[in-house]
Motif scaffolding. Structure first.
Motif, PDB file in Angstrom:
ATOM      1  N   ARG A  60       0.670  -1.278   0.085  1.00 45.08           N
ATOM      2  CA  ARG A  60      -0.063   0.061   0.107  1.00 45.08           C
ATOM      3  C   ARG A  60       0.875   1.251  -0.094  1.00 45.08           C
ATOM      4  O   ARG A  60       0.539   2.283  -0.693  1.00 45.08           O
ATOM      5  N   ILE A  61       1.970   1.197   0.775  1.00 40.91           N
ATOM      6  CA  ILE A  61       2.866   2.459   0.877  1.00 40.91           C
ATOM      7  C   ILE A  61       4.107   2.137  -0.056  1.00 40.91           C
ATOM      8  O   ILE A  61       4.662   1.128  -0.031  1.00 40.91           O
ATOM      9  N   GLN A  62       4.443   3.017  -1.001  1.00 41.32           N
ATOM     10  CA  GLN A  62       5.564   2.953  -2.048  1.00 41.32           C
ATOM     11  C   GLN A  62       5.689   1.538  -2.721  1.00 41.32           C
ATOM     12  O   GLN A  62       6.933   1.107  -2.633  1.00 41.32           O
ATOM     13  N   ASP A  67      14.047   0.112  -1.442  1.00 44.68           N
ATOM     14  CA  ASP A  67      14.091   0.529   0.085  1.00 44.68           C
ATOM     15  C   ASP A  67      15.272  -0.224   0.774  1.00 44.68           C
ATOM     16  O   ASP A  67      15.972  -1.137   0.141  1.00 44.68           O
ATOM     17  N   THR A  68      15.179   0.248   1.836  1.00 40.07           N
ATOM     18  CA  THR A  68      16.086  -0.510   2.879  1.00 40.07           C
ATOM     19  C   THR A  68      16.119  -2.031   2.676  1.00 40.07           C
ATOM     20  O   THR A  68      14.915  -2.626   2.561  1.00 40.07           O
ATOM     21  N   GLY A 156      12.689   9.176  -8.288  1.00 34.51           N
ATOM     22  CA  GLY A 156      11.534   8.314  -8.333  1.00 34.51           C
ATOM     23  C   GLY A 156      11.674   6.840  -7.966  1.00 34.51           C
ATOM     24  O   GLY A 156      10.800   6.008  -8.068  1.00 34.51           O
ATOM     25  N   VAL A 157      13.062   6.493  -8.000  1.00 32.12           N
ATOM     26  CA  VAL A 157      13.232   4.988  -8.219  1.00 32.12           C
ATOM     27  C   VAL A 157      13.375   4.409  -6.583  1.00 32.12           C
ATOM     28  O   VAL A 157      13.051   3.287  -6.348  1.00 32.12           O
ATOM     29  N   LEU A 158      13.807   5.316  -5.785  1.00 34.03           N
ATOM     30  CA  LEU A 158      13.944   4.694  -4.353  1.00 34.03           C
ATOM     31  C   LEU A 158      12.729   5.666  -3.308  1.00 34.03           C
ATOM     32  O   LEU A 158      12.280   6.323  -3.914  1.00 34.03           O
ATOM     33  N   THR A 159      12.717   4.956  -2.370  1.00 33.52           N
ATOM     34  CA  THR A 159      11.556   5.414  -1.419  1.00 33.52           C
ATOM     35  C   THR A 159      12.062   6.865  -0.848  1.00 33.52           C
ATOM     36  O   THR A 159      13.333   6.972  -0.661  1.00 33.52           O
TER      37      THR A 159
END
Length: 177
Positions: A60-62, A67-68, A156-159
Motif C-alpha cells: 500500500r505504501i511506496q 528501499d532498505t 522516483g526509483v527509491l523511497t
C-alpha cells in the motif's frame, strides 16, 4: 504477515518510551499519526555495495520502489533488537543481525504515518545470498553500488524515506567503515 487490523504495535514518545498501543491499521490511517517504532537494517559489502529490496507492487505504501534491505514494525511487547532479528530472518533469510550496530534513531513522518526509525548497519558476510521469503512484500533483492544509489536519488526509483536516511545516516556510516 499479520493482518493490519490484528497486528498490535506499541505507541511511543520521541525517545522510544512505550506510552500505549494500537493496531497497525490505526497507526497507518493517515489521521491518528500515532508514533510507532520500526527497525531498518542496512547490509553493506565493499565489493557489491548496499543491499536494497524492491517493494512489492502489492504494498500500500511506496509500491515498486527500492528501499532498505530490511524494514519492519516492532510488535507490542517486543524489544527493538528482537524485532530486528525477526525481521532480518523473515524478510531476507539473514541470521547475523546480532552483529548489527545501531547508528541512529529518528522520527519520520509521511502523509500516512509517523515512525520512530531505529537504524542498524552490518557488514554482509562473504558469500551471503539474500532470499525473498515474503514475496507479497518484496519483489527483488540486489546489491547496489553506492554510486548507483547516489545517481538514483530524486528520480522516483527509491523511497523518499530511504533517500533521506541514506544521505544523512547510512552514507556517512559506510564511509567510516
Amino acid at each position: 504477515m499479520e493482518n493490519e487490523l490484528t497486528e498490535i504495535l506499541p505507541i511511543v514518545d520521541a525517545e522510544g518510551n512505550v506510552i500505549g498501543r494500537a493496531s497497525r491499521s490505526v497507526c497507518h490511517d493517515g489521521v491518528s499519526m500515532k508514533l510507532h517504532p520500526v527497525v531498518h537494517l542496512h547490509l553493506y559489502d565493499r565489493q557489491r555495495g548496499l543491499l536494497l529490496q524492491k517493494r512489492s507492487l502489492k504494498k500500500r505504501i511506496q509500491p515498486g520502489a527500492w528501499d532498505t534491505a530490511v524494514g519492519g514494525h516492532v510488535d507490542y511487547g517486543e524489544s527493538i533488537e528482537t524485532a530486528l532479528h525477526r525481521e532480518a530472518r523473515e524478510e531476507i533469510g539473514f541470521d547475523k543481525a546480532v552483529d548489527a550496530e545501531k547508528i541512529a534513531s529518528y522520527v519520520f513522518e509521511s502523509n500516512v504515518e509517523r515512525e520512530l526509525i531505529n537504524v542498524f548497519i552490518v557488514a554482509s558476510p562473504a558469500g551471503f545470498t539474500p532470499v525473498i521469503s515474503e514475496p507479497d512484500d518484496i519483489d527483488q533483492l540486489r546489491f547496489w553500488p553506492v554510486g548507483d544509489i547516489l545517481e538514483s536519488i530524486g528520480r522516483g526509483v527509491l523511497t523518499p524515506n530511504f533517500e533521506q536516511e541514506f544521505v544523512k545516516i547510512v552514507l556517512p556510516a559506510i564511509e567510516g567503515l
